[in-house]
Every structure is written in structure tokens, then in C-alpha cells.
Write an enzyme that holds these catalytic residues in place. Structure first.
Site, PDB file in Angstrom:
ATOM      1  N   GLY A  24      -3.276   8.579  -2.224  1.00 51.18           N
ATOM      2  CA  GLY A  24      -3.525   7.254  -1.673  1.00 51.18           C
ATOM      3  C   GLY A  24      -3.284   6.175  -2.701  1.00 51.18           C
ATOM      4  N   ASN A  25      -3.728   4.958  -2.405  1.00 49.78           N
ATOM      5  CA  ASN A  25      -3.562   3.853  -3.354  1.00 49.78           C
ATOM      6  C   ASN A  25      -4.755   2.908  -3.275  1.00 49.78           C
ATOM      7  OD1 ASN A  25      -2.920   1.638  -1.373  1.00 49.78           O
ATOM      8  ND2 ASN A  25      -1.211   3.025  -0.914  1.00 49.78           N
ATOM      9  N   ARG A  26      -4.741   1.896  -4.137  1.00 50.14           N
ATOM     10  CA  ARG A  26      -5.908   1.016  -4.309  1.00 50.14           C
ATOM     11  C   ARG A  26      -5.952  -0.163  -3.348  1.00 50.14           C
ATOM     12  NH1 ARG A  26      -8.376   2.313  -9.134  1.00 50.14           N
ATOM     13  NH2 ARG A  26      -7.065   3.424 -10.632  1.00 50.14           N
ATOM     14  N   SER A  27      -5.099  -0.198  -2.335  1.00 53.70           N
ATOM     15  CA  SER A  27      -5.093  -1.344  -1.420  1.00 53.70           C
ATOM     16  C   SER A  27      -6.445  -1.510  -0.725  1.00 53.70           C
ATOM     17  CB  SER A  27      -4.006  -1.160  -0.365  1.00 53.70           C
ATOM     18  OG  SER A  27      -4.090  -2.199   0.590  1.00 53.70           O
TER      19      SER A  27
END
Ligand code: C5P
Length: 233
Positions: A29-32
Site C-alpha cells: 500500500g501507500n501513505r495516501s
């Protein structure tokens, strides 16, 4: 009217991050946070638009008053965007889409090997949803006349953030690119941001800074201006 420039318009906004499953319990995933996309959707609603909000993984609530579609993977986001953007006036791709995903999905949870060897995760490219939407429009499908992309750039020793942004705008074929400078503790998850909006029609770039809510209003103001022009020059 001045007060509600997007009355009668339909706007699709994507926000949040995608999650690409490795096995039944793990993902990449990512930090959005989803904050900027939510702010754009709220500004579009305030401007009188009908809004479809397509949200991935987020740390904030989806906007009240929008038709909300939740997705997890890039694949789900891809399908949702092509479905909901058809017939809409504008698409704003604020989602942080994975560029790569695991090439294989393990049906059972990946175990620690008894012999001490570590697993290797092979990645493959994801489809570029923004570019595919522009391509569908070029092919004659009823895709929005105004498509807005985001570009999170860091710049490097020889190329500035805005130069990278201009190249990305041309590559993606969209009408407007919202460029922001990112770092680990910058922009992602924060309440404030600093962006420069770049335009395919050759207009001068427009800068906006402040709360993501204020920047959302600035983005929607430019979007409304683009909708009031002939679709493509
Ligand atoms: O190429 P890059 O990932 O920097 O482009 C960012 C823009 O493209 C964002 O608007 C993002 O939502 C969109 N994007 C996409 N599909 C991808 C990757 C990014 O639509 N696979």
C-alpha cells in the site's frame, strides 16, 4: 451562476491509496490519506456538481453528499473509473494508484520457510487508469472532456519538479495536472499542501497553497473554467 458554477455538471473524483494483495492477509500500500481528493469532492459539491467519489484506503471519511464507491485494488479502481467516468463532465484522479503490484497472489498465507530462505516478491506494472481513460476518449467513448491528473514529484539534481510535471501532463494527455512536491513527511497525510496546476491548453500555471480544503476550492475553480471552454483546442 457565480455561486454554483458546476450546477448540472457531473464530476468523478478518485481518492486514497490502492492496496495490492500479496496473500489473504497482506498487501502493498501507500501513505495516501485521501484528504486532497475529499477536499476536491467537497468543493465540487459546494459548487453545485453531482459527485461520484471513488475511494480506496483512506484515513478520513468520504464526503457527505457524494455517491460513494469503495475500492481496494488498482484493478477495482480501474473498473470503477471507466464505468463511472462514462458520461461524466469531469474526472479528477487524486487517488495514489500503485505503479506496481505483486505478479502472483498466494491463495494461502505466505509462511516462514523452515530452511531459512526468504521469499522474493516479483512485481508487475499496473494499468495506468488516467492514461486508459484518455485513450478511451480518443477512441470515441463518452469520457469526460476535462480530465485532471495529480503528480507527486520530488525533482532531482538536473530536473525540477515543474519540468517533471510538464512532461507528465504531456505523457498522460489530460487537460490539467496538479503537481505537488512530496517527501516522507510532506503532503501525504498532512492538512496543508502546496501545488502548481499545469494546463494542456498552454495557459500559465496557477499556484495554490494552504489547507487542502482551500487547495480543493482552487482546483475546482480551474476545473470549472476548463468546463466553460470548448472541450479540446
Ligand atoms: O505516473 P504517476 O503515477 O506519477 O501519475 C499520477 C497520476 O496518474 C495520478 O493522477 C494518479 O491517480 C494517476 N495514475 C493512474 N494509474 C496508475 C498510476 C497513476 O491513473 N497506474
Amino acid at each position: 451562476s457565480e455561486a454554483a458554477p458546476l450546477t448540472g455538471r457531473t464530476v468523478v473524483v478518485t481518492a486514497g491509496g490502492t492496496r495490492e494483495a500479496l496473500d489473504p492477509v497482506r498487501y502493498l500500500g501507500n501513505r495516501s490519506s485521501g484528504k486532497q481528493g475529499v477536499a476536491v469532492a467537497e468543493a465540487a459539491l459546494a459548487a453545485g456538481a453531482t459527485v461520484t467519489f471513488i475511494g480506496g484506503a483512506m484515513s478520513v471519511e468520504p464526503p457527505a453528499g457524494a455517491d460513494v464507491v469503495r475500492v481496494e485494488s488498482t484493478q477495482e479502481l480501474h473498473e470503477a473509473v471507466l464505468r463511472h467516468a462514462a458520461g461524466a463532465d469531469a474526472l479528477v484522479m487524486a487517488a495514489a494508484v500503485a505503479d506496481f503490484r505483486p505478479a502472483e497472489y498466494a491463495e494461502a498465507k505466505i509462511k516462514k520457510a523452515q530452511d531459512g530462505t526468504n521469499p522474493v516478491i516479483r512485481l508487475e506494472r499496473t494499468p495506468d487508469i488516467l492514461a486508459d481513460t484518455v485513450a478511451a476518449r480518443t477512441a470515441g467513448e463518452p469520457m469526460p472532456g476535462v480530465i485532471v491528473g495529480f503528480g507527486a514529484e520530488t525533482g532531482d539534481a538536473t530536473t525540477s519538479v515543474l519540468e517533471f510535471g510538464a512532461a507528465k501532463l504531456a505523457r498522460k494527455g489530460c487537460e490539467m495536472l496538479v503537481v505537488n512536491q512530496v517527501g516522507r513527511d510532506k503532503v501525504f497525510g498532512q492538512d496543508t499542501t502546496e501545488v502548481t496546476m499545469l494546463f494542456a491548453d498552454g495557459r500559465e500555471p496557477v499556484a495554490a497553497a494552504g489547507d487542502k480544503a482551500d487547495v480543493g476550492v482552487a482546483i475546482v475553480t480551474e476545473l470549472a473554467g476548463l468546463l466553460d471552454r470548448p472541450a479540446r483546442l
